[in-house]
Design a protein around this motif. Structure first.
Motif, PDB file in Angstrom:
ATOM      1  N   ASN A 130      76.020  99.578  42.823  1.00 57.79           N
ATOM      2  CA  ASN A 130      75.613  98.290  43.412  1.00 57.79           C
ATOM      3  C   ASN A 130      75.505  98.487  44.928  1.00 57.79           C
ATOM      4  N   PRO A 131      74.408  99.149  45.364  1.00 56.25           N
ATOM      5  CA  PRO A 131      74.302  99.497  46.788  1.00 56.25           C
ATOM      6  C   PRO A 131      74.351  98.271  47.684  1.00 56.25           C
ATOM      7  N   GLU A 132      74.940  98.462  48.881  1.00 54.57           N
ATOM      8  CA  GLU A 132      75.011  97.339  49.814  1.00 54.57           C
ATOM      9  C   GLU A 132      73.831  97.388  50.778  1.00 54.57           C
ATOM     10  N   PHE A 133      73.337  96.205  51.125  1.00 52.62           N
ATOM     11  CA  PHE A 133      72.218  96.127  52.075  1.00 52.62           C
ATOM     12  C   PHE A 133      72.613  95.295  53.294  1.00 52.62           C
ATOM     13  N   LEU A 134      73.926  95.166  53.527  1.00 53.47           N
ATOM     14  CA  LEU A 134      74.403  94.348  54.644  1.00 53.47           C
ATOM     15  C   LEU A 134      74.043  95.009  55.965  1.00 53.47           C
ATOM     16  N   ARG A 135      73.662  94.165  56.935  1.00 54.79           N
ATOM     17  CA  ARG A 135      73.430  94.675  58.290  1.00 54.79           C
ATOM     18  C   ARG A 135      74.612  94.286  59.155  1.00 54.79           C
ATOM     19  N   GLU A 136      75.099  95.211  59.955  1.00 52.99           N
ATOM     20  CA  GLU A 136      76.166  94.858  60.889  1.00 52.99           C
ATOM     21  C   GLU A 136      75.633  93.772  61.823  1.00 52.99           C
ATOM     22  N   GLY A 137      76.495  92.858  62.180  1.00 49.50           N
ATOM     23  CA  GLY A 137      76.072  91.777  63.071  1.00 49.50           C
ATOM     24  C   GLY A 137      75.626  90.552  62.290  1.00 49.50           C
ATOM     25  N   SER A 138      75.148  90.755  61.051  1.00 47.25           N
ATOM     26  CA  SER A 138      74.797  89.587  60.228  1.00 47.25           C
ATOM     27  C   SER A 138      75.258  89.846  58.794  1.00 47.25           C
ATOM     28  N   ALA A 139      76.340  90.618  58.666  1.00 44.97           N
ATOM     29  CA  ALA A 139      76.793  91.067  57.344  1.00 44.97           C
ATOM     30  C   ALA A 139      77.235  89.894  56.457  1.00 44.97           C
ATOM     31  N   ILE A 140      77.915  88.915  57.060  1.00 48.57           N
ATOM     32  CA  ILE A 140      78.414  87.793  56.259  1.00 48.57           C
ATOM     33  C   ILE A 140      77.228  86.981  55.727  1.00 48.57           C
ATOM     34  N   GLU A 141      76.291  86.712  56.620  1.00 49.80           N
ATOM     35  CA  GLU A 141      75.098  85.970  56.224  1.00 49.80           C
ATOM     36  C   GLU A 141      74.336  86.743  55.140  1.00 49.80           C
ATOM     37  N   HIS A 188      73.312  85.394  51.507  1.00 54.81           N
ATOM     38  CA  HIS A 188      71.866  85.175  51.323  1.00 54.81           C
ATOM     39  C   HIS A 188      71.135  86.500  51.155  1.00 54.81           C
ATOM     40  N   PRO A 189      71.478  87.279  50.143  1.00 49.75           N
ATOM     41  CA  PRO A 189      70.791  88.582  50.021  1.00 49.75           C
ATOM     42  C   PRO A 189      69.359  88.404  49.525  1.00 49.75           C
ATOM     43  N   ASP A 190      68.466  89.323  49.936  1.00 51.33           N
ATOM     44  CA  ASP A 190      67.106  89.311  49.378  1.00 51.33           C
ATOM     45  C   ASP A 190      67.176  89.723  47.927  1.00 51.33           C
TER      46      ASP A 190
END
Ligand code: UGA
Length: 468
Positions: free
Chosen positions: A148-159, A163-165
């Protein structure tokens, strides 16, 4: 669900806190006792917007706890592996932390357990992981492996978590996919209210993709490598714009209007950095190589990226000639805004180059100075941009923090020795800066556009409205 998240870094801690926020009982584990104690005392090991409030809230109601890996895996129904996969000297991802976790899970976990790899790993790691689990598994354990790869960006990881694409689930059995759906169910509900934007309802439908584990692993590396390719591509276009007197921001705007290209990740600058893109591109080249594919395209993406800082410094050399003993202000040290992360940050490479040429560097970053001090103790770190600019012969913008957008340029003009701004992030309009009496050198843009650079931007926007 009773969930354990192994690794309390950027990915693990964010994932643990957000899973607790959507109702699960989460135990976040790390091998670093100091980090665990810091977290237990309510302090964050790094800066990430909104993370602290979510961690504190969930610790407060008992949904989030911290423990060692050995303790955390006992009795967990799902275990997310979020440990680091740093680059080895040869570019391969170092999987020793993942392997250690697999061994601990095999020895100590019990019952029916989902083992979910979230760390960015080379394709076929899942298969190796499964072998390790089987090798070490005690008789009370039945594991289902999930990628289950993560696509979080630092700086907006919580958002990004709320709200993942897309959520990509790589499984070997459909039953595992159904259990993953249970974990993420609140996010699949269109009426879900995200705690970061309490009044918003999830507007877009989340793309839920179930596939095999090899494909899921490849999706992650291929996505990061593709995005890095986009950045190196636009950086080369920026160089070409500088050579022929075109404006890369207009070129990117026009390109991005093609829905097949899209406007995102077409901001030229001093190159991509951070702990993901540089190592993932390198690792992807190695993965391809080992499978007999020469991914030469990506090698060039890396080469282009490596040349960005030299190109940036050359612009200052063109103006100041010899840099020894010249005072240069560096605005921004983090690899991008809204984080204090300086790992593989272009700004850090910039400071290294300036210092090695004998320049006197004064630096300002809203979050990252403390971390940078550990790398360059002799640089003068300032508490605001004006202090950094005092007496400088050039200001170099390395990170596009919002705070820099509203600077008092008249004040800056009075305190610098020379009003020269070299902008590696294209934060300002050249014509406006020139009007203020500041010599402005952006990236891929003519320094002066006969004063009408802004009106060109407006007309392309108008054109878009008309064609819509
Ligand atoms: C990246 C991916 O965007 C995430 O989807 C992924 O989960 C993550 O890596 C990861 O693998 O863990 P991140 O490293 O936080 O996220 O940062 P990005 O926002 O993607 O930016 C990466 C770098 O590219 C930064 O240095 C940024 O300044 C640079 N960049 C980005 C550009 O130079 N131009 C652009 O147009 C966009």
């Amino acid at each position: 669900m009773k969930i354990s998240v192994i690794g309390a870094g950027y990915v693990g801690l964010t994932t643990a806190a957000c899973l607790a926020e959507i109702g699960h009982a989460v135990c976040c584990a790390d091998n670093d006792e100091n980090k665990l104690n810091l977290l237990r005392s309510g302090q964050m090991p790094f800066f990430e917007p909104h993370l602290e409030e979510i961690v504190l809230r969930n610790c407060g109601v008992g949904r989030l706890q911290f423990a060692t890996t050995e303790t955390a895996v006992i009795g967990a129904e799902a275990i997310f592996i979020c440990v680091g996969t740093p680059p080895l000297d040869n570019g391969d991802a170092d999987l020793s932390a993942v392997a250690n976790v697999a061994r601990t899970i095999g020895q100590r976990a019990t019952g029916n357990c989902l083992v979910i790899e979230k760390s960015t790993v080379p394709v076929q790691t899942g298969q190796q992981l499964k072998r390790q689990l089987q090798l070490y598994a005690n008789k009370d354990l039945h594991c289902d492996l999930v990628s289950n790869p993560e696509f979080l960006r630092e700086g907006s990881a919580i958002e990004d978590f709320f709200h993942p694409d897309r959520v990509v689930i790589g499984v070997e059995r459909q039953e595992a996919a159904s259990r993953m759906e249970e974990i993420y169910r609140p996010l699949l509900d269109l009426t879900f209210q995200c705690p970061v934007h309490p009044n918003c309802q999830t507007k877009k439908k989340l793309a839920w993709m179930v596939t095999d584990t090899n494909s899921a692993e490849l999706i992650k590396h291929a996505s990061n490598s593709f995005l890095a390719t986009k950045i190196s591509f636009i950086n080369m276009v920026a160089d070409l714009c500088e050579a022929v007197g075109a404006d890369v921001t207009k070129v990117a705007l026009g390109m991005g209007m093609d829905v097949r290209i899209g406007p995102a990740f077409l901001n030229p600058g001093i190159g991509f950095g951070g702990f993901c893109f540089p190592k993932d591109v390198q690792a992807f080249v190695r993965i391809a190589q080992k499978s007999g594919c020469d991914f030469s395209l990506l090698k060039e993406v890396e080469n282009i990226n490596k040349r960005r800082i030299e190109h940036f410094v050359e612009k200052v050399r063109q103006e100041l000639w010899v840099l020894r003993d010249r005072k240069i202000a560096v605005f921004g040290l983090a690899f991008k805004p809204n984080t204090d992360d300086i790992r593989f940050a272009p700004a850090i490479e910039l400071v290294r180059m300036l210092v090695s040429e004998g320049a006197v560097v004064s630096a300002y970053d809203p979050q990252a100075s403390e971390r940078a001090k550990a790398v360059f103790p002799d640089v003068h770190y300032c508490s605001n941009p004006y202090e950094a600019a005092e007496g400088a012969e050039a200001i170099m913008i390395a990170t596009e923090w919002d705070e820099f957008r509203n600077l008092d340029w008249d004040r800056i003009k009075r305190i610098v020795v020379r009003p020269l701004v070299v902008d590696g992030r294209n934060m300002f309009q050249p014509a406006e800066m020139n009007k203020r009496g500041i010599q402005y050198i952006g990236t891929g843009r003519p320094s002066s556009f006969g004063g009408d650079s802004d009106s060109v931007a407006v007309s392309s926007q108008e054109l878009r409205t008309v064609s819509n």
